[in-house]
Design a protein around this motif. Sequence first.
Motif, PDB file in Angstrom:
ATOM      1  N   ILE A  18     -12.590 -17.878  -7.159  1.00  0.00           N
ATOM      2  CA  ILE A  18     -11.456 -17.362  -6.403  1.00  0.00           C
ATOM      3  C   ILE A  18     -10.909 -18.470  -5.524  1.00  0.00           C
ATOM      4  O   ILE A  18     -11.647 -19.060  -4.740  1.00  0.00           O
ATOM      5  CB  ILE A  18     -11.885 -16.155  -5.556  1.00  0.00           C
ATOM      6  CG1 ILE A  18     -12.162 -14.977  -6.465  1.00  0.00           C
ATOM      7  CG2 ILE A  18     -10.821 -15.808  -4.536  1.00  0.00           C
ATOM      8  CD1 ILE A  18     -12.319 -13.668  -5.753  1.00  0.00           C
ATOM      9  N   ARG A  95      -6.756 -10.101 -10.171  1.00  0.00           N
ATOM     10  CA  ARG A  95      -7.010 -10.922 -11.342  1.00  0.00           C
ATOM     11  C   ARG A  95      -7.209 -10.013 -12.545  1.00  0.00           C
ATOM     12  O   ARG A  95      -7.035  -8.806 -12.461  1.00  0.00           O
ATOM     13  CB  ARG A  95      -8.257 -11.785 -11.116  1.00  0.00           C
ATOM     14  CG  ARG A  95      -8.137 -12.653  -9.875  1.00  0.00           C
ATOM     15  CD  ARG A  95      -9.202 -13.717  -9.841  1.00  0.00           C
ATOM     16  NE  ARG A  95     -10.547 -13.162  -9.799  1.00  0.00           N
ATOM     17  CZ  ARG A  95     -11.653 -13.913  -9.811  1.00  0.00           C
ATOM     18  NH1 ARG A  95     -11.545 -15.224  -9.908  1.00  0.00           N
ATOM     19  NH2 ARG A  95     -12.838 -13.368  -9.748  1.00  0.00           N
ATOM     20  N   LYS A  97      -9.811  -8.971 -13.951  1.00  0.00           N
ATOM     21  CA  LYS A  97     -10.887  -7.994 -13.924  1.00  0.00           C
ATOM     22  C   LYS A  97     -11.293  -7.541 -12.531  1.00  0.00           C
ATOM     23  O   LYS A  97     -12.237  -6.782 -12.379  1.00  0.00           O
ATOM     24  CB  LYS A  97     -12.120  -8.563 -14.633  1.00  0.00           C
ATOM     25  CG  LYS A  97     -11.963  -8.643 -16.134  1.00  0.00           C
ATOM     26  CD  LYS A  97     -13.311  -8.847 -16.783  1.00  0.00           C
ATOM     27  CE  LYS A  97     -13.282  -8.610 -18.259  1.00  0.00           C
ATOM     28  NZ  LYS A  97     -12.845  -9.765 -19.041  1.00  0.00           N
ATOM     29  N   ASP A  98     -10.633  -8.055 -11.497  1.00  0.00           N
ATOM     30  CA  ASP A  98     -11.030  -7.613 -10.164  1.00  0.00           C
ATOM     31  C   ASP A  98      -9.883  -7.715  -9.165  1.00  0.00           C
ATOM     32  O   ASP A  98      -8.851  -8.320  -9.440  1.00  0.00           O
ATOM     33  CB  ASP A  98     -12.259  -8.381  -9.656  1.00  0.00           C
ATOM     34  CG  ASP A  98     -12.068  -9.875  -9.747  1.00  0.00           C
ATOM     35  OD1 ASP A  98     -10.961 -10.360  -9.468  1.00  0.00           O
ATOM     36  OD2 ASP A  98     -13.033 -10.571 -10.122  1.00  0.00           O
ATOM     37  N   LYS A 109     -12.921 -13.227   6.170  1.00  0.00           N
ATOM     38  CA  LYS A 109     -13.643 -12.322   5.285  1.00  0.00           C
ATOM     39  C   LYS A 109     -12.918 -12.207   3.958  1.00  0.00           C
ATOM     40  O   LYS A 109     -11.691 -12.098   3.919  1.00  0.00           O
ATOM     41  CB  LYS A 109     -13.737 -10.930   5.908  1.00  0.00           C
ATOM     42  CG  LYS A 109     -14.811 -10.785   6.930  1.00  0.00           C
ATOM     43  CD  LYS A 109     -14.816  -9.370   7.471  1.00  0.00           C
ATOM     44  CE  LYS A 109     -15.675  -9.285   8.713  1.00  0.00           C
ATOM     45  NZ  LYS A 109     -15.434  -8.045   9.434  1.00  0.00           N
ATOM     46  N   LEU A 110     -13.694 -12.210   2.903  1.00  0.00           N
ATOM     47  CA  LEU A 110     -13.129 -12.055   1.574  1.00  0.00           C
ATOM     48  C   LEU A 110     -13.931 -10.974   0.853  1.00  0.00           C
ATOM     49  O   LEU A 110     -15.150 -11.028   0.810  1.00  0.00           O
ATOM     50  CB  LEU A 110     -13.240 -13.390   0.823  1.00  0.00           C
ATOM     51  CG  LEU A 110     -12.991 -13.372  -0.671  1.00  0.00           C
ATOM     52  CD1 LEU A 110     -11.539 -13.062  -0.973  1.00  0.00           C
ATOM     53  CD2 LEU A 110     -13.370 -14.719  -1.279  1.00  0.00           C
ATOM     54  N   THR A 111     -13.237  -9.951   0.354  1.00  0.00           N
ATOM     55  CA  THR A 111     -13.917  -8.857  -0.327  1.00  0.00           C
ATOM     56  C   THR A 111     -13.378  -8.716  -1.741  1.00  0.00           C
ATOM     57  O   THR A 111     -12.165  -8.817  -1.941  1.00  0.00           O
ATOM     58  CB  THR A 111     -13.681  -7.530   0.423  1.00  0.00           C
ATOM     59  OG1 THR A 111     -13.911  -7.745   1.808  1.00  0.00           O
ATOM     60  CG2 THR A 111     -14.607  -6.446  -0.077  1.00  0.00           C
ATOM     61  N   SER A 112     -14.269  -8.499  -2.693  1.00  0.00           N
ATOM     62  CA  SER A 112     -13.832  -8.285  -4.081  1.00  0.00           C
ATOM     63  C   SER A 112     -14.480  -7.044  -4.651  1.00  0.00           C
ATOM     64  O   SER A 112     -15.633  -6.756  -4.353  1.00  0.00           O
ATOM     65  CB  SER A 112     -14.230  -9.476  -4.968  1.00  0.00           C
ATOM     66  OG  SER A 112     -13.458 -10.597  -4.667  1.00  0.00           O
ATOM     67  N   ILE A 113     -13.745  -6.346  -5.483  1.00  0.00           N
ATOM     68  CA  ILE A 113     -14.310  -5.224  -6.235  1.00  0.00           C
ATOM     69  C   ILE A 113     -13.879  -5.366  -7.693  1.00  0.00           C
ATOM     70  O   ILE A 113     -12.683  -5.483  -7.976  1.00  0.00           O
ATOM     71  CB  ILE A 113     -13.827  -3.865  -5.679  1.00  0.00           C
ATOM     72  CG1 ILE A 113     -14.345  -3.655  -4.250  1.00  0.00           C
ATOM     73  CG2 ILE A 113     -14.281  -2.721  -6.569  1.00  0.00           C
ATOM     74  CD1 ILE A 113     -13.911  -2.353  -3.631  1.00  0.00           C
ATOM     75  N   PRO A 114     -14.835  -5.378  -8.613  1.00  0.00           N
ATOM     76  CA  PRO A 114     -14.467  -5.393 -10.030  1.00  0.00           C
ATOM     77  C   PRO A 114     -13.808  -4.070 -10.413  1.00  0.00           C
ATOM     78  O   PRO A 114     -14.191  -3.024  -9.896  1.00  0.00           O
ATOM     79  CB  PRO A 114     -15.813  -5.552 -10.749  1.00  0.00           C
ATOM     80  CG  PRO A 114     -16.789  -5.961  -9.711  1.00  0.00           C
ATOM     81  CD  PRO A 114     -16.283  -5.435  -8.419  1.00  0.00           C
ATOM     82  N   ARG A 117     -15.886  -1.018 -11.359  1.00  0.00           N
ATOM     83  CA  ARG A 117     -16.709  -0.338 -10.371  1.00  0.00           C
ATOM     84  C   ARG A 117     -15.870   0.583  -9.464  1.00  0.00           C
ATOM     85  O   ARG A 117     -16.385   1.191  -8.553  1.00  0.00           O
ATOM     86  CB  ARG A 117     -17.426  -1.355  -9.479  1.00  0.00           C
ATOM     87  CG  ARG A 117     -18.443  -2.210 -10.202  1.00  0.00           C
ATOM     88  CD  ARG A 117     -19.592  -1.377 -10.701  1.00  0.00           C
ATOM     89  NE  ARG A 117     -20.643  -2.193 -11.298  1.00  0.00           N
ATOM     90  CZ  ARG A 117     -20.800  -2.410 -12.586  1.00  0.00           C
ATOM     91  NH1 ARG A 117     -19.950  -1.891 -13.453  1.00  0.00           N
ATOM     92  NH2 ARG A 117     -21.791  -3.151 -13.037  1.00  0.00           N
ATOM     93  N   ASP A 147     -17.445   0.557   2.981  1.00  0.00           N
ATOM     94  CA  ASP A 147     -17.236  -0.845   2.644  1.00  0.00           C
ATOM     95  C   ASP A 147     -16.209  -1.050   1.543  1.00  0.00           C
ATOM     96  O   ASP A 147     -16.242  -2.036   0.833  1.00  0.00           O
ATOM     97  CB  ASP A 147     -18.550  -1.471   2.228  1.00  0.00           C
ATOM     98  CG  ASP A 147     -19.475  -1.521   3.398  1.00  0.00           C
ATOM     99  OD1 ASP A 147     -20.485  -0.827   3.358  1.00  0.00           O
ATOM    100  OD2 ASP A 147     -19.143  -2.220   4.359  1.00  0.00           O
TER     101      ASP A 147
END
Lengths: 176, 494
Positions: A18, A95, A97-98, A109-114, A117, A147
Amino acid sequence: MTTDFSNSVILPENLPAIEAAEFNPVDPKYLKILYINHLIMGVILGLSLLVFFLILKAKIPEFILWISGGLFVGIMVYSLIITRLSFSKRGYLIREKDIAYQRGLIRYKLTSIPFNRIQHVELIQTFIAKKMDLATIKVYTAGSSSDDLEIPGLPLGIASQIREFLTGKISPDEKD
Amino acid sequence: MKRIDFSQPRRQSIKGLILIFFQEARTAIKIFWPALVPLVLSKNSDKKLLILGAALAVGLILILIHTILYYRKFLFRIDNQQFILNKGYLNRKTLTIPIERIQNVNTNQTLLQQFLNVMSVEIDTAGSSKKELKIVALSKPEAIQLAMELSRYLEAKQTNNPEDQEKPVAEEKLILQLTNRDLLRIGISQNHFQTAFLIFIFGAQFYSQVKEYFQEKAEKYAQEAFEYISQSGWAIISSLIVFFLIISFLYSMVRTLVLYYDLRFNRLNQSYRIVSGLLNRKNLLIPFRKIQQLNWETGPVKKLFGIYKVNILQATSGVAVKTPLIEVPGCLYKHIELLKSDLFGPDALKDQPVIHSSGIYFRRTWIYKGWLPAGLFSPLLILDWRYVFLLMAWILFMLIYSRLTLKKSYFQVSKDQIRVSSGAISHKFKQMEFHKVQHLKFSQSIFYKKLGVASLEIGNASGKITIPFIDIKIARDLYNYLLWYAETSNRFWM
């Protein structure tokens, strides 16, 4: 892609990384909402501080009143400046896939979720946001709800596009 | 045992009437008691009794009618791979739960239920609230059969093998059973300081609530007590601490006994079953596949006994409902080895390098937990300069505490799982597999950017694991790797 991860923490070179620069900024109008929220918060805190002082006026030495008042103003101004400066740090990235969201200057802060999920996606408009045609996207995963990813300050059109897109991406129910 | 046909709609055991009645009466009392208070306190005595009696009688009759209607309209069945529950008489409600959606099935017996010889069955899904899917009164054999019926699908589904669906549920194997001596050890090794503190806080809250009712008296006593304390000083404070420690020790003992009495930890084919409790006998079935994370911890006293506390974390259900923590205290190391090999396969992490948190973590912990509180309490020095010793002692204690925190903050990764160590006085471990990853969070404070450290949070459906203050390169690489892993894995994650 190799997954030769076991012998060291060095990862395969071609793992998709990323990059902070690729992020899309949120709508500049959102800064106004942040300011308004700030103002409301400040007024509430200021008033309660005032009431508190009026009650205890007789019991507390005057210099403490001045120090606390100064501290209050100082903190408000400081957080206002931080809000302004850190605004450009806010951004989201979708992107293949996420989905990811980043924010924060003092504490980045950097947060990702696929996508696979995601349980469900919500589009929320607060009263003020409605007036400005902005919206917030909330992404929920299973289990704890605290979260999840939240992207505020999106133009309504883009927000509903994102919601449609994500809803389409959510994997159908577990097949096995 | 006679096989019960669950495909036909079934009611609860007739004894359920009693349970429902009590339940509803309790709810009614909770709602209406404030309305009765002025009546009870009013002066006119002969009329009062009449009104009170009439109100009670009407209330009881209403609750009775409600109970009977509720009972009659409460029907459940298993049909076409779905668990179907009908309830409500004014508003008919049908809850349909595909069996594959069921997270787990638990049976439970409160004291009253033990007395009536019935059990409740709770069906837990990842989405809905637990209260909705609770059958409070089934005869013991029926409850067990229903739980078996529902969990057989869970068992079979895990193996991913259609042939297994036909297999009967495997024999249970007892892994661990807690004896009274174990319970004694567990009770002793609890964190008594923490409990004492909680009791103190609770007591203070209770005191402040009670104070409102008995303001004058309480103030007088409090004044006296306060004067007494301030006059006799340290002696009284230390004896108070001892007092709260003794109370908390007793409390821990009772709590341990009530929660873990005759705990049996069984292993089925692909799940665990835990039965425990004195007054309230809980029966939890936990399929391996649903387990998100395994935690285990030991402390100074636990180490002496060689025991560990194990937590098995499952997907938390619903929004407002707190999933009970599945806790198995008093495990030996061999039990943890067994759990690990059941859940994570052969130990792939054993030979992996240990990656420690940066030394900055020590500095930050010391500042946040040592210097900062000491600074906040420094106005005490105006009252008495001798508080300086207390503050210094705190900072020194936190120096050791922070050292220990850093020493125990490390992790190991393999290509598909991670084990994170944390703790200061106690030593905690958390382990999870990467295909359970649901979200990732990378965070970095501007002050540590130059120093090249960042923190990583790995979320799964039961919560999250935090790895504080690791090398930024490692944090970033892990972030990207785990994201990629979760996106490409097609294993079942919850």
